[in-house]
Design an enzyme around this catalytic site. Structure first.
Site, PDB file in Angstrom:
ATOM      1  N   CYS A  89       0.807  -1.225   0.000  1.00  9.40           N
ATOM      2  CA  CYS A  89       0.000   0.000   0.000  1.00  9.40           C
ATOM      3  C   CYS A  89       0.837   1.271   0.000  1.00  9.40           C
ATOM      4  O   CYS A  89       0.322   2.345  -0.294  1.00  9.40           O
ATOM      5  CB  CYS A  89      -0.927   0.030   1.215  1.00  9.40           C
ATOM      6  SG  CYS A  89      -1.800  -1.514   1.505  1.00  9.40           S
ATOM      7  N   HIS A 383      -9.111   2.272  -3.458  1.00 14.24           N
ATOM      8  CA  HIS A 383      -7.728   2.085  -3.006  1.00 14.24           C
ATOM      9  C   HIS A 383      -6.943   1.255  -4.021  1.00 14.24           C
ATOM     10  O   HIS A 383      -6.688   0.072  -3.805  1.00 14.24           O
ATOM     11  CB  HIS A 383      -7.745   1.410  -1.633  1.00 14.24           C
ATOM     12  CG  HIS A 383      -6.408   1.123  -1.046  1.00 14.24           C
ATOM     13  ND1 HIS A 383      -5.244   1.759  -1.424  1.00 14.24           N
ATOM     14  CD2 HIS A 383      -6.034   0.237  -0.070  1.00 14.24           C
ATOM     15  CE1 HIS A 383      -4.228   1.285  -0.727  1.00 14.24           C
ATOM     16  NE2 HIS A 383      -4.681   0.355   0.102  1.00 14.24           N
ATOM     17  N   CYS A 413      -1.237   2.837   6.430  1.00 13.21           N
ATOM     18  CA  CYS A 413      -0.847   1.512   6.887  1.00 13.21           C
ATOM     19  C   CYS A 413      -0.487   0.686   5.666  1.00 13.21           C
ATOM     20  O   CYS A 413      -0.950   0.957   4.555  1.00 13.21           O
ATOM     21  CB  CYS A 413      -1.966   0.845   7.689  1.00 13.21           C
ATOM     22  SG  CYS A 413      -3.495   0.562   6.758  1.00 13.21           S
TER      23      CYS A 413
END
Length: 427
Positions: A89, A383, A413
């Site tokens: 991420c 995302h 995160c």
């Protein structure tokens, strides 16, 4: 040698929600769609960059090293050095951080840093039992051996597994990302109602930003090969409500879990680019910087509670710069899950957590929700994993200019038990 590094400009595609099959754009298609208008409006040639760095997690087989493929398709020249970075991420932010370090050290003057992800292109993979059967059949040398191998065939060998599902499951803890969100929600006492309320707010904020035109200049219209155009983030649900979200069942921990499709980030395709430059490049090309990168920090933690990554990385970043959370006027925390963001906010307010985990003298304090994700986040936007870190940095800069604030932090995160944070100051 430590030189100032500036963010000059940036743009992204609309974030397009996956619709059950490959979308209209591959990762490189998205990178090109975001890059062409951005490069076209600059007062220098696209070949004047020193490097291209691109975050991408779900690299497809036809586009190995998508940074290089995108650079060539963008007409940046055959001698343009281009490479990818991957930290789940955090990949989109890692591209900016890597560029920042190159420029800061005097090894480059101008770098195009980005992220591109088409999660709708996540491959279907055969189970390992099926792969072994195919291998046995392929290596059988005699007709008898091939027949023997063939009769070992089982229907289950042809049942595909979605690559994204495995990619979002931590191989050490065997927990998927949604389950880790359940863990920290339980630890910090976050309720289903709180998570749903946060999700509704995310959709409302994005819908307002779209209606007010706050995203103009950041989101570029994308055109597919059939001539269809895409001009907005299509995952937003302006009519989202507590009543509607309450009807959704838990996605990972039934029946008592509180993470649902409605209060989680969406599976999405999208790309984003950011232009970074040194002071020398600013003077040479007459550029107008939007912001300066002050510092960045990364942290590791137990993958089971990876959602606390923003707290640890931001704490390291702020301590190193003699700041507290109260010195930050605008925040972007990637919304992996509503409960994950809320658990981070609760951790900063928790005296025991801050003492035992962060090494502070007491609770760090409370982040004003009016300063956090002011135009929504991944719950309403989506995302695209390799892109989100780049988007939150670019949008943080644009939001700070609109709001008239000076200091901001973008943080996220990261699957596998990591967190990243970047400290930005407007110019």
């Amino acid at each position: 040698m430590s030189r100032p590094v500036y963010i000059i400009d940036g743009s992204r595609t609309p974030f397009l929600k996956a619709q059950g099959g490959p979308g209209p754009f591959t990762p490189v298609d998205l990178a090109v769609q975001a890059g062409r208008p951005l490069l076209a409006r600059q007062p220098f040639k696209s070949s004047d960059f020193d490097q291209v760095i691109l975050g991408c997690v779900n690299v497809i087989a036809d586009e190995v090293n998508p940074a290089r493929v995108a650079a060539l398709r963008l007409g940046m020249g055959e001698d343009m050095v281009a490479f990818g970075v991957q930290i789940n991420c955090g990949s989109g932010m890692q591209s900016i951080d890597t560029a920042y370090r190159y420029i800061q050290a005097g090894q480059a003057d101008m770098i195009l840093a980005g992220g591109a992800e088409a999660l709708s292109y996540s491959p279907l993979v055969f189970p390992q039992s099926g792969v072994r059967w195919f291998a046995g059949l392929a290596t059988a040398r005699t007709t008898l051996a091939k027949l023997a191998a063939f009769f070992k065939l089982r229907p289950s060998y042809f049942k595909p597994i979605i690559g994204l599902e495995r990619g979002l499951t931590d191989p050490v803890t065997d927990l998927n990302m949604g389950q880790t969100a359940e863990v920290i929600a339980h630890l910090m006492g976050i309720t289903r109602e709180q998570a749903d309320a946060y999700a509704v707010e995310s959709h409302q904020r994005l819908a307002n930003a779209q209606a007010q035109g706050f995203l103009k200049g950041e989101v570029e219209t994308a055109f597919d090969r059939k001539g269809k155009y895409y001009d907005h983030d299509d995952g937003v649900r302006p009519d989202s409500s507590m009543e509607k979200l309450a009807k959704l069942k838990p996605a990972f921990e039934r029946p008592w879990g509180q993470v649902t499709p409605g209060n989680s980030s969406q599976i999405t395709d999208g790309a984003c680019w950011t232009i970074l430059a040194s002071e020398d490049a600013v003077k040479k090309y007459g550029l107008k910087p939007k912001a300066r990168i002050i510092d960045s920090a990364w942290s590791g933690l137990d993958p089971t509670v990876m959602g606390f990554g923003p707290v640890l990385s931001s704490n390291r970043l702020l301590k190193r710069n003699n700041m507290t959370i109260h010195d930050i006027e605008t925040w972007e925390i990637n919304e992996a899950f509503a409960s994950q963001v809320l658990a981070c906010l609760a951790a900063w307010k928790d005296d025991k957590f801050c003492r035992e985990v962060l090494g502070l003298d007491g609770a760090a304090g409370e982040i004003d929700r009016a300063k956090l994700n002011v135009d929504g986040g991944a719950i309403s936007l989506g995302h695209p994993v390799g892109t989100s870190g780049n988007r939150i940095v670019l949008h943080l800069v644009n939001a700070m200019h609109r709001l008239g604030t000076r200091r901001g932090v973008a943080t996220e995160c990261i699957g596998g038990g990591l967190g990243g944070a970047m400290l930005i100051e407007t110019v």
